[in-house]
Write an enzyme that holds these catalytic residues in place. Structure first.
Site, PDB file in Angstrom:
ATOM      1  N   LYS A   1       0.860  -1.193   0.000  1.00  0.00           N
ATOM      2  CA  LYS A   1       0.000   0.000   0.000  1.00  0.00           C
ATOM      3  C   LYS A   1       0.889   1.233   0.000  1.00  0.00           C
ATOM      4  CE  LYS A   1      -4.387   1.210   0.217  1.00  0.00           C
ATOM      5  NZ  LYS A   1      -5.576   0.545  -0.334  1.00  0.00           N
TER       6      LYS A   1
ATOM      7  N   ASP B   1      -7.054   4.561  -4.480  1.00  0.00           N
ATOM      8  CA  ASP B   1      -7.712   4.419  -3.167  1.00  0.00           C
ATOM      9  C   ASP B   1      -8.292   5.808  -2.893  1.00  0.00           C
ATOM     10  OD1 ASP B   1      -7.791   2.425  -0.649  1.00  0.00           O
ATOM     11  OD2 ASP B   1      -7.431   4.408   0.153  1.00  0.00           O
TER      12      ASP B   1
HETATM   13  P1  NDP Z   1     -12.799   8.105  -2.747  1.00  0.00           P
HETATM   14  O1  NDP Z   1     -11.712   9.086  -2.523  1.00  0.00           O
HETATM   15  O2  NDP Z   1     -13.330   7.903  -4.113  1.00  0.00           O
HETATM   16  O3  NDP Z   1     -14.034   8.437  -1.794  1.00  0.00           O
HETATM   17  C1  NDP Z   1     -13.874   8.480  -0.411  1.00  0.00           C
HETATM   18  C2  NDP Z   1     -15.176   8.934   0.206  1.00  0.00           C
HETATM   19  O4  NDP Z   1     -15.092   8.786   1.617  1.00  0.00           O
HETATM   20  C3  NDP Z   1     -15.477  10.406  -0.058  1.00  0.00           C
HETATM   21  O5  NDP Z   1     -16.862  10.593  -0.083  1.00  0.00           O
HETATM   22  C4  NDP Z   1     -14.841  11.081   1.152  1.00  0.00           C
HETATM   23  O6  NDP Z   1     -15.414  12.330   1.486  1.00  0.00           O
HETATM   24  C5  NDP Z   1     -15.152  10.071   2.238  1.00  0.00           C
HETATM   25  N1  NDP Z   1     -14.118  10.165   3.284  1.00  0.00           N
HETATM   26  C6  NDP Z   1     -12.804   9.915   3.140  1.00  0.00           C
HETATM   27  N2  NDP Z   1     -12.156  10.142   4.293  1.00  0.00           N
HETATM   28  C7  NDP Z   1     -13.095  10.555   5.151  1.00  0.00           C
HETATM   29  C8  NDP Z   1     -13.065  10.948   6.506  1.00  0.00           C
HETATM   30  N3  NDP Z   1     -11.905  10.950   7.188  1.00  0.00           N
HETATM   31  N4  NDP Z   1     -14.233  11.302   7.091  1.00  0.00           N
HETATM   32  C9  NDP Z   1     -15.397  11.282   6.396  1.00  0.00           C
HETATM   33  N5  NDP Z   1     -15.492  10.937   5.102  1.00  0.00           N
HETATM   34  C10 NDP Z   1     -14.366  10.576   4.507  1.00  0.00           C
HETATM   35  O7  NDP Z   1     -12.233   6.720  -2.133  1.00  0.00           O
HETATM   36  P2  NDP Z   1     -12.743   5.242  -2.415  1.00  0.00           P
HETATM   37  O8  NDP Z   1     -14.219   5.234  -2.634  1.00  0.00           O
HETATM   38  O9  NDP Z   1     -11.839   4.641  -3.439  1.00  0.00           O
HETATM   39  O10 NDP Z   1     -12.384   4.519  -1.036  1.00  0.00           O
HETATM   40  C11 NDP Z   1     -13.318   4.430   0.053  1.00  0.00           C
HETATM   41  C12 NDP Z   1     -12.889   3.314   0.985  1.00  0.00           C
HETATM   42  O11 NDP Z   1     -12.876   2.071   0.285  1.00  0.00           O
HETATM   43  C13 NDP Z   1     -11.490   3.445   1.590  1.00  0.00           C
HETATM   44  O12 NDP Z   1     -11.482   2.901   2.892  1.00  0.00           O
HETATM   45  C14 NDP Z   1     -10.639   2.576   0.682  1.00  0.00           C
HETATM   46  O13 NDP Z   1      -9.469   2.119   1.324  1.00  0.00           O
HETATM   47  C15 NDP Z   1     -11.612   1.432   0.429  1.00  0.00           C
HETATM   48  N6  NDP Z   1     -11.330   0.634  -0.743  1.00  0.00           N
HETATM   49  C16 NDP Z   1     -11.248   1.193  -1.993  1.00  0.00           C
HETATM   50  C17 NDP Z   1     -11.010   0.415  -3.093  1.00  0.00           C
HETATM   51  C18 NDP Z   1     -11.031   0.976  -4.465  1.00  0.00           C
HETATM   52  O14 NDP Z   1     -10.982   0.163  -5.430  1.00  0.00           O
HETATM   53  N7  NDP Z   1     -11.114   2.262  -4.671  1.00  0.00           N
HETATM   54  C19 NDP Z   1     -10.729  -1.045  -2.949  1.00  0.00           C
HETATM   55  C20 NDP Z   1     -10.942  -1.557  -1.620  1.00  0.00           C
HETATM   56  C21 NDP Z   1     -11.207  -0.725  -0.573  1.00  0.00           C
HETATM   57  P3  NDP Z   1     -14.539  13.680   1.315  1.00  0.00           P
HETATM   58  O15 NDP Z   1     -14.466  13.896  -0.158  1.00  0.00           O
HETATM   59  O16 NDP Z   1     -15.292  14.713   2.045  1.00  0.00           O
HETATM   60  O17 NDP Z   1     -13.188  13.395   1.920  1.00  0.00           O
END
Ligand code: NDP
Length: 452
Positions: free
Chosen positions: A132, A172
């Site tokens: 990662k 991510d």
């Molecule tokens: P994105 O950046 O596309 O979206 C993240 C979302 O979560 C946004 O809406 C963001 O809001 C919100 N968010 C992030 N950090 C926080 C926080 N500290 N508090 C509140 N809201 C938060 O990321 P992904 O959708 O790709 O990833 C989401 C999760 O899924 C993560 O845990 C990631 O590790 C996991 N994941 C992702 C994969 C992938 O293929 N993308 C694969 C497996 C797991 P804001 O814009 O306001 O920060």
């Protein structure tokens, strides 16, 4: 033969050592606890796993890289961020795992994610190790040109450590198609190689796989459906609460709708939206993927069925299933109690470690089907591995073929976790099932390859 109790004592001692050797890394400690607390039955039952040094090697990354990332904003000011790549375990294949750009990123966060990734990748049954990376860079509010300069600077160091047979990053939080494009461009420029398999999540037309953007969300819904099927139910007509509004959340909501369920929420760090009619995906995609806006804009434009709740917990909204899809530790014990009170049947983790240990315990005790992230959200990395396969063969598969493979992999992961939990006297406990099944695959490969 060592008893489970003796084994647990040894694992508890190791957990203390992990905390001592890795100070100020609470997320990594939490992830190590969550795995090691479930391994006693398998280590006690199979003497080869009790071999001194095996688990000690598993919790120590093979390599950790930290580097300076200097870049200039549009006004010419210089900023300095910190870059990370943790190459945790390559017993099963090249290191594989995403890059996270978020101000909360530090070494402990990347180590927790890398550690989880080892077991997740093993569960897919594909040949990929665990790693990662990321940076404490915050892309919010930055222009495309600033994001490009940051990505170019980040890759100017990272390129030394990655390669299609070595280490293959993906997206991510904060890293989507735009960032992967800039990163790939800089890698190609520095190395003078068209090495498509060095990054996944690429755009279609230049090496990306169809269904990769959708894969994590789709996969999580498929996992939730499999858990419900095990209980004689299905998704049809169920109401769902989803957190987040990024890549995972959007395609979770899309797949829920395709299978007849209704997602009524989404969120970001400013608050959450509840929409009685169900989330309008076209509107959400327009705001989040095109305009890069905030979720309150959704409520403003959707009309009377939707309202925005600033701050607040999305888990207060009553639902049959919950799919946390934002970030770690976003669902705590109080949230779990509220979900249980409102009659939730299943919780499936789209994000990595979104539920705290106390919340997981409470949900399981209440008989709620609980899908841990390393199993439930493995669809993303699985399709990344399929993207690598397509790149190696210089071909591209149809969306139908990739989705069929994804469905097969998610059902397979569900069956593996379910059967492994039964084998170790923990029926219905997907946390134990996922940890032990992932551990067995990695540990067997490590033992076969000697002390390295
Ligand atoms: P994105 O950046 O596309 O979206 C993240 C979302 O979560 C946004 O809406 C963001 O809001 C919100 N968010 C992030 N950090 C926080 C926080 N500290 N508090 C509140 N809201 C938060 O990321 P992904 O959708 O790709 O990833 C989401 C999760 O899924 C993560 O845990 C990631 O590790 C996991 N994941 C992702 C994969 C992938 O293929 N993308 C694969 C497996 C797991 P804001 O814009 O306001 O920060």
């Amino acid at each position: 033969m060592t008893t489970r109790r003796e084994t647990q004592t040894r694992l508890d001692q190791l957990l203390k050592e992990i905390e001592h050797r890795n100070p100020a890394q609470p997320e990594f400690h939490q992830a190590a606890h969550e795995v090691l607390e479930t391994l006693a039955p398998v280590v006690a039952a199979r003497p080869e796993y009790a071999e001194p040094g095996l688990i000690e090697r598993l919790v120590e990354p093979e390599r950790q890289v930290m580097f300076r990332v200097p870049w200039q904003d549009d006004q010419g000011r210089v900023h300095v961020n910190r870059g990370f790549r943790v190459e945790f375990n390559s017993a099963l294949g090249p290191y594989k795992g995403g890059l996270r750009f978020h101000p909360s990123v530090n070494l402990g966060v990347i180590k927790f994610l890398g550690f989880e990734q080892i077991f997740k990748n093993a569960l897919t049954g594909l040949g990929i190790g665990g790693g990662k990376g990321g940076s404490d860079f915050d892309p919010h509010g930055r222009s495309d040109a600033e994001v490009m300069r940051f990505c170019q600077s980040f890759m100017t160091e990272l390129y030394r450590h990655i390669g299609e047979h070595t280490d293959v990053p993906a997206g991510d939080i904060g890293v989507g198609g735009r960032e992967i494009g800039y990163l790939f461009g800089q890698y190609r420029r520095i190395t003078n190689r068209w090495e498509a398999g060095v990054l996944t999540g690429k755009g279609q037309g230049w090496g990306g796989s169809l269904i990769r953007p959708e894969a994590t969300g789709y996969g999580n819904v498929l996992f939730a459906a499999a858990m419900l099927r095990e209980r004689g139910e299905d998704l049809e007509g169920q109401t769902a609460v989803v957190s987040g509004s990024g890549n995972v959340a959007i395609y979770t909501i899309e797949k829920l709708a395709a299978l007849g369920a209704n997602a009524v929420t989404c969120s970001d760090s400013s608050g959450y939206v509840v929409d009685e009619k169900g989330i309008d995906l076209d509107l959400l995609k327009q705001i989040k993927e095109v305009e890069r806006g905030r979720v309150d804009a959704y409520a403003e434009r959707r009309g009377s069925s939707a309202r925005f709740v600033p701050g607040g917990s999305v888990w207060d909204v009553p639902a049959d299933i919950a799919l946390p899809s934002a970030t770690q530790n976003e669902l705590d014990e109080n949230d779990a109690a509220t979900l249980i009170h409102n009659g939730v049947k299943a919780v499936s983790e789209g994000a990595n470690m979104p539920a705290t240990p106390e919340a997981v315990h409470l949900l399981q005790k209440a008989g709620v089907a609980f899908g841990p992230g390393k199993a439930a959200n493995a669809g993303g990395v699985a399709v990344s591995a399929l993207e690598m396969a397509q790149n190696h063969a210089r071909t591209s598969w149809t969306a139908a073929r990739v989705e069929e493979e994804l469905t097969h992999i998610m059902n397979d992961i569900h069956t593996t976790c379910h059967e492994t939990a039964e084998r170790y006297d923990a029926p219905g406990d997907y946390v134990t099932g996922a940890n032990i099944a992932g551990f067995e695959r990695v540990a067997d490969a490590m033992l076969a390859q000697g002390v390295i």
